[in-house]
Design a protein around this motif. Structure first.
Motif, PDB file in Angstrom:
ATOM      1  N   SER A   1       6.379   6.482  -3.804  1.00 47.49           N
ATOM      2  CA  SER A   1       5.809   5.455  -2.937  1.00 47.49           C
ATOM      3  C   SER A   1       6.844   4.403  -2.561  1.00 47.49           C
ATOM      4  O   SER A   1       6.841   3.890  -1.435  1.00 47.49           O
TER       5      SER A   1
ATOM      6  N   ASP B   1      -0.737  10.776   2.113  1.00 50.01           N
ATOM      7  CA  ASP B   1      -1.553   9.675   1.609  1.00 50.01           C
ATOM      8  C   ASP B   1      -2.551   9.296   2.693  1.00 50.01           C
ATOM      9  O   ASP B   1      -2.141   8.888   3.791  1.00 50.01           O
TER      10      ASP B   1
ATOM     11  N   SER C   1       0.230  -6.749   2.547  1.00 49.14           N
ATOM     12  CA  SER C   1       0.811  -6.943   1.230  1.00 49.14           C
ATOM     13  C   SER C   1       2.105  -7.732   1.319  1.00 49.14           C
ATOM     14  O   SER C   1       2.338  -8.666   0.536  1.00 49.14           O
TER      15      SER C   1
ATOM     16  N   ASN D   1       5.910  -2.515  -4.378  1.00 47.43           N
ATOM     17  CA  ASN D   1       6.029  -1.408  -3.433  1.00 47.43           C
ATOM     18  C   ASN D   1       5.949  -0.047  -4.103  1.00 47.43           C
ATOM     19  O   ASN D   1       6.407   0.957  -3.560  1.00 47.43           O
ATOM     20  N   THR D   2       5.329   0.007  -5.269  1.00 48.44           N
ATOM     21  CA  THR D   2       5.026   1.282  -5.905  1.00 48.44           C
ATOM     22  C   THR D   2       3.818   1.099  -6.795  1.00 48.44           C
ATOM     23  O   THR D   2       3.369  -0.020  -7.030  1.00 48.44           O
TER      24      THR D   2
ATOM     25  N   GLN E   1      -5.000  -1.140  -2.375  1.00 50.57           N
ATOM     26  CA  GLN E   1      -3.786  -0.859  -1.603  1.00 50.57           C
ATOM     27  C   GLN E   1      -3.894  -1.571  -0.261  1.00 50.57           C
ATOM     28  O   GLN E   1      -4.830  -1.350   0.504  1.00 50.57           O
TER      29      GLN E   1
ATOM     30  N   LEU F   1       3.012  -2.369  -1.094  1.00 48.64           N
ATOM     31  CA  LEU F   1       1.719  -1.697  -1.217  1.00 48.64           C
ATOM     32  C   LEU F   1       0.651  -2.579  -1.856  1.00 48.64           C
ATOM     33  O   LEU F   1      -0.510  -2.531  -1.474  1.00 48.64           O
ATOM     34  N   TYR F   2       1.044  -3.358  -2.862  1.00 48.61           N
ATOM     35  CA  TYR F   2       0.087  -4.170  -3.617  1.00 48.61           C
ATOM     36  C   TYR F   2       0.630  -5.582  -3.755  1.00 48.61           C
ATOM     37  O   TYR F   2       1.794  -5.855  -3.466  1.00 48.61           O
TER      38      TYR F   2
ATOM     39  N   ASN G   1      -1.328  -1.886   2.199  1.00 53.70           N
ATOM     40  CA  ASN G   1      -0.403  -1.549   3.278  1.00 53.70           C
ATOM     41  C   ASN G   1      -1.106  -1.015   4.511  1.00 53.70           C
ATOM     42  O   ASN G   1      -0.506  -0.932   5.580  1.00 53.70           O
TER      43      ASN G   1
ATOM     44  N   SER H   1      -9.065   6.969  -1.164  1.00 53.46           N
ATOM     45  CA  SER H   1      -7.648   7.169  -1.447  1.00 53.46           C
ATOM     46  C   SER H   1      -7.462   8.645  -1.762  1.00 53.46           C
ATOM     47  O   SER H   1      -8.046   9.155  -2.724  1.00 53.46           O
TER      48      SER H   1
END
Length: 998
Positions: free
Chosen positions: A179, A441, A155, A168-169, A218, A186-187, A220, A472
């Motif tokens: 997060s 997670d 990411s 990042n969330t 996601q 993350l995305y 990461n 997930s």
């Protein structure tokens, strides 16, 4: 000037190679033919300018492949030796077969300039040259690009691309500051749209999205150097899935090497340290190991194998200020100054001007991630005209995250006249607390594909099968707290700390507490002063999706005429998914053990302290929590009555937050490519039919007592006809103009279509909360204009403009179903997801790469690679959320710059990334008006990488990120104020890695 293109592999003898070279500028086509044919070719680049090749597809002799490409160009290929061809002007009579023509002696040729190996800086130029030669607009991020940067996951690596926003969330199982406090991307969103508008592929396989409330993926869990290239398709094409409005991202793993480079094994070993963890006295250490092996088998290398495995262990311990969380969960905000004792804003048109934080959460987020990544690639040339490929990948990331917050929660509020007619806030009391929560997670993503190419003459048949699985999960989310004013069966009459006045002032945009000493003493002695509350609350959430299917493509390449190729294909896929979400809440510790005065320290839950809760900003201490001890207390005291997902009946608690469903998508497409002179046009038409079935739990009205629910079902159907046109104009061999228009769509997330149904009657008003199977897809027309050209001195300039016109806008809202309008019918209020209105996103992108020569005069080479994006977005979300709101995750400005310098064995790379402010959530407080959106402040990050090459096979890299020490995340309520802020300080990261090839 003549140019020599060296072969990429050893000469394959008499074996007939397979070619797949599209019609393109002649010089780039010749380079690609030489690469695929494993020969070298000599030609004059100047003579090739403005000329186009024909497409070459199939298993063909090398000399015939050159003839096909040169058919309209007035040139011919002459063989010099077994592995070298030269391109010269065609002389009559035309030769019938190159094999019968006399070989040309090398002494008859004009002098040639042969280019040698390029420096590391030239890697960028090669990548840009490949992008410029493509028939449609796309952008590659190669492994060489990634290995010059400092990204810790895929990411973050995507953030180097123009128009790409690293997020990042999120708003799924784990979101918000929880997060963000991990300190990693993350995305990735593209061109003003959230991540759920992207299509994500691995080796051409559309991956299964494991998230329950979003179609985003996601990223990461994927290491950036696990892929040979990331291809970002900027425009739609008929042979790509149609459900993307942003970008189609294809993550391509390495394949088996050429015969000249196999067998080959590469081992990378590294270690890391997180500086913020060191600030807390922790080690902050981690490490990674990656092994890759490739080889070819058979007398002619007809079977190729590539396998890779990577492992990473990362620890983190970061600081977090959770002001937005306090405002949402504890009503921890107010207007510091009011025009009346009622406490409203002084200026109703600008309510954000007088915001003040009344409750505050400050804490420590600690934990670690363990990542695994595996890849397999196998290709087999079964016989001339038949090739088979197998690809498989698996990635998994298991994260343990434990957050401990010092909390000060405000009580009753009043506004007191100061004698001038101005009413000032007075908070009457303060409750001191410590709150502990875990955010485990577990994310995984697997793909597999089996494909074949069957070539016969000018026909190519390409069948394929694919499968993907995504998970997930938040498998063990645990919460507990301790309060100064805990009241239960044994602790009675406990009261908060008396107070009167404003709880905070502000310095540098951050709240400065104005608490009495008693509150500070409570926080410093929290483990032994605050009373333990419940014996834990636990949530288990699981979500997974499995996607599988197959398809085929058929291509015909005419030998004459302006139509260069015709393609048609079909694809069918099915996705099966499930979601469960269950909760247990235990009784109070005092009631369980029949004893007053129990604290976390007495129970053994508090085990030491962190000396400063947020080093450098807030200096009181906070307890360290023994997670295993708390988890054991929860397990020992969990009873049947603890199970309380949504009611008292077991069957309702078991199923009320469960959902399953399937999605079947069938597609047909046709494409044709036409070329005339400098013009080339690609026409496409795709039809997709999607049928989504969902099964969910229906909870009856509980106003007359709880009764057992039952399963409900829904169906949603989408039929889309998706045309596309991609035009390109190449006035010469050094530039290209492109124009594209296409239709695309994005389907709603499963949860929005069928998020269960509940009915409740309160004070005579019945509220029905449910999913909406009638949600429309977001549909869009997109336009893209771009120009790329080579500059003097080897530089490249690219300019792009785009516009997307979207109907029925959809946005990610997490598990909440109360987005959009909530119509009322008499005494019945229906709460369910609704489409937004029309939206648009527009933008400009500029890319510039320029070699700088040797500016220091030290015998080295420097280069500068830059890009900048300007975005404008607007969407109509209705009267409650706003008629002209920016879209989510759409910064107005984005930018990247990389300065590279190499001399001898040493290289230095400095990279600067800028992400402008963007809106991350609508109506975060549920306040009147549209002022209370959540915004993320701009972030500027400076990273560095130093590389030392011991020899051609061994290198050492040292990476340092966030050299300026900037906060990794700062979100706030209202665009123009930071009064209510979430802030994360994740410090710096230093990574050392050693790479050895065998």
């Amino acid at each position: 000037m003549f140019v020599a293109i060296a072969p990429t592999a050893a000469w394959a003898g008499d074996r007939i190679p397979s070619f797949d070279v599209t019609a393109q500028p002649l010089s780039s086509a010749l380079r690609e033919l030489a690469r695929q044919g494993r020969v070298q070719v000599l030609f004059s680049a100047r003579d090739m300018e403005g000329r186009r090749s024909r497409a070459v597809v199939g298993r063909i002799e090398v000399w015939r492949a050159f003839d096909m490409a040169l058919a309209d160009a007035g040139f011919e290929a002459r063989r010099i030796d077994a592995r070298t061809f030269v391109i010269a002007a065609q002389t009559p009579p035309p030769r019938m077969a190159l094999a019968l023509a006399p070989q040309v002696s090398a002494t008859e040729l004009e002098p040639l300039l042969v280019l040698g190996a390029r420096s590391a800086a030239d890697v960028v130029a090669r990548r840009l040259a490949a992008d410029l030669a493509e028939a449609t607009p796309l952008r590659r991020l190669t492994r060489d690009d990634v290995e010059r940067g400092a990204a810790q996951n895929l990411s973050e690596a995507l953030g180097d691309l123009p128009g790409m926003t690293v997020i990042n969330t999120g708003r799924s199982f784990i979101g918000g500051i929880d997060s963000a406090s991990r300190g990693e991307g993350l995305y990735a969103g593209y061109r003003g749209l959230n991540a759920e508008y992207n299509l994500t592929m691995i080796n051409g396989v559309s991956v299964a999205q494991g998230l329950p409330y979003s179609r985003g993926v996601q990223l990461n869990l994927l290491p950036p150097d696990a892929f040979q290239a990331v291809v970002a398709h900027k425009t739609g094409r008929a042979d790509l899935d149609g459900d993307f409005i942003g970008a189609a991202l294809d993550f391509q793993t390495p394949g088996p090497g050429d015969r000249s480079r196999t067998p080959r094994t590469v081992v990378t070993l590294g270690g890391r340290v997180e500086t913020r963890a060191r600030d807390y006295g922790a080690s902050g250490l981690g490490g990674h190991l990656q092994v890759e092996h490739s080889r070819r088998f058979g007398a002619e290398g007809q079977v190729g194998l590539y396998v890779a495995a990577a492992y990473e262990d990362r620890g983190f311990l970061n600081s977090e200020l959770a002001g937005v969380m306090a405002a949402q969960n504890d009503r921890g905000w107010a207007y510091g100054v009011s025009g009346s004792a009622a406490g409203g804003p002084v200026d109703p048109s600008r309510p954000q001007d007088n915001l003040v934080q009344t409750s505050l959460n400050v804490g420590v987020s600690s934990g670690g991630s363990r990542l695994q990544n595996y890849a397999l690639a196998l290709d087999w040339s079964v016989r001339p005209g038949l090739d088979v490929r197998l690809n498989a990948t698996h990635a998994r990331a298991d994260t343990e995250q434990n957050s401990t917050f010092s909390q000060v929660v405000s009580g009753a509020q009043a506004w007191v006249d100061d004698g001038t007619g101005v009413f000032r806030l007075s908070v009457q009391d303060l409750s001191t607390r410590v709150w502990y929560e875990t955010n485990p997670d577990s994310v995984s993503l697997s793909t597999a594909s089996l494909a074949a190419d069957l070539v016969s003459g000018r026909w190519r048949l390409s069948p394929y099968l694919f499968a993907s699985h995504g998970e997930s999960a938040r498998p063990d989310h645990l919460e507990a707290s301790a309060w100064i004013n805990q009241n239960d069966g044994y602790n009675t009459g406990q009261s908060p700390r008396a107070f009167g006045g404003v709880t905070v002032t502000y310095r540098n945009g951050l709240p400065v507490p104005q608490w009495p000493q008693s509150v500070v003493d409570d926080l410093n002695g929290a483990g032994r002063v605050l009373l333990a509350r419940r014996a834990g609350q636990r949530t288990e959430q699981f979500s997974d999706q499995t996607r599988y299917g197959g398809g085929l493509g058929l291509t015909f390449t005419p030998s004459i005429g302006s139509w260069r190729s015709f393609r048609a294909g079909a694809k069918i896929s099915r996705s099966d998914r499930s979601l469960t979400d269950r909760n247990w809440t235990n009784a109070f510790f005092a009631d369980i053990y029949r004893k007053a005065g129990l604290t976390w320290e007495a129970l053994g839950i508090a085990d030491g302290i962190y000396a400063q809760v947020f080093p450098g900003v807030y200096d009181w201490s906070i307890p360290r929590i023994d997670h295993d001890r708390l988890a054991a207390y929860f397990q020992a005291n969990r009873t049947a009555e603890s199970f309380d997902s949504c009611g008292a009946l077991y069957v309702n608690n078991l199923n009320c937050n469960s959902q399953s469903g399937s999605e079947t998508v069938g597609a047909l497409y046709a494409m044709a490519t036409y070329a005339s002179g400098a013009w080339e046009a690609q026409f496409g038409l795709r039809h997709e039919h999607a049928l989504i079935r969902n099964r969910f739990w229906v909870m009856p009205d509980t106003s007359g007592g709880e009764t057992a629910g039952d399963w409900g079902r829904s169906r949603s159907r989408y039929d889309k006809l998706l045309p596309s046109v991609n035009l390109s104009y190449r006035p010469d061999d050094r530039s290209v103009w492109r124009a594209s228009a296409w239709r695309a769509y994005s389907r709603p997330a499963f949860m929005q279509l069928a998020g269960g149904e509940r009915t409740a009657t309160v004070d005579g008003v019945t509220t029905v909360t449910r999913g909406n199977p009638d949600l429309k897809s977001a549909d869009a027309w997109s336009l893209d204009l771009s120009h790329q050209r080579w500059l003097p001195g080897g530089g490249v300039l690219g300019v792009s403009a785009y516009a997307k016109l979207i109907d029925h806008y959809l946005f990610e809202s997490g598990s909440s179903l109360d987005l959009g309008a909530t119509p009322e019918d008499g005494a019945v209020r229906v709460v369910m997801p609704r489409n937004g209105g029309p939206g648009r996103t527009r933008g400009l992108e500029v890319e510039w790469y320029q070699p700088l020569g040797d500016p220091l005069g030290l015998g080295g080479r420097a280069s500068l690679d830059m890009n900048a994006s300007r975005q404008w977005t607007r969407v109509d979300l209705g009267p409650s959320l706003g008629r002209a709101q920016p879209m989510l995750s759409a910064p107005e400005w984005l930018g990247n710059a990389e300065l590279a310098y190499s001399r001898g064995r040493a290289s230095l790379y400095l990279s600067l990334n800028y992400t402008g402010a963007y809106l991350s959530a609508y109506d975060i407080l549920g306040a009147q008006g549209d002022w209370d959106n959540q915004w993320v402040r701009p972030v500027t990050r400076l990273d560095a990488r130093v590389r030392w090459r011991f020899d051609e096979r061994t290198r050492l890299d040292v990476i340092a990120t966030n050299l300026t020490g900037a906060y990794s995340y700062w979100a706030h309520v209202g665009r123009d104020t930071t009064a209510l802020s979430d802030v994360v300080d994740s410090g710096r990261r230093v990574v050392v890695s050693l790479r050895q090839a065998f």
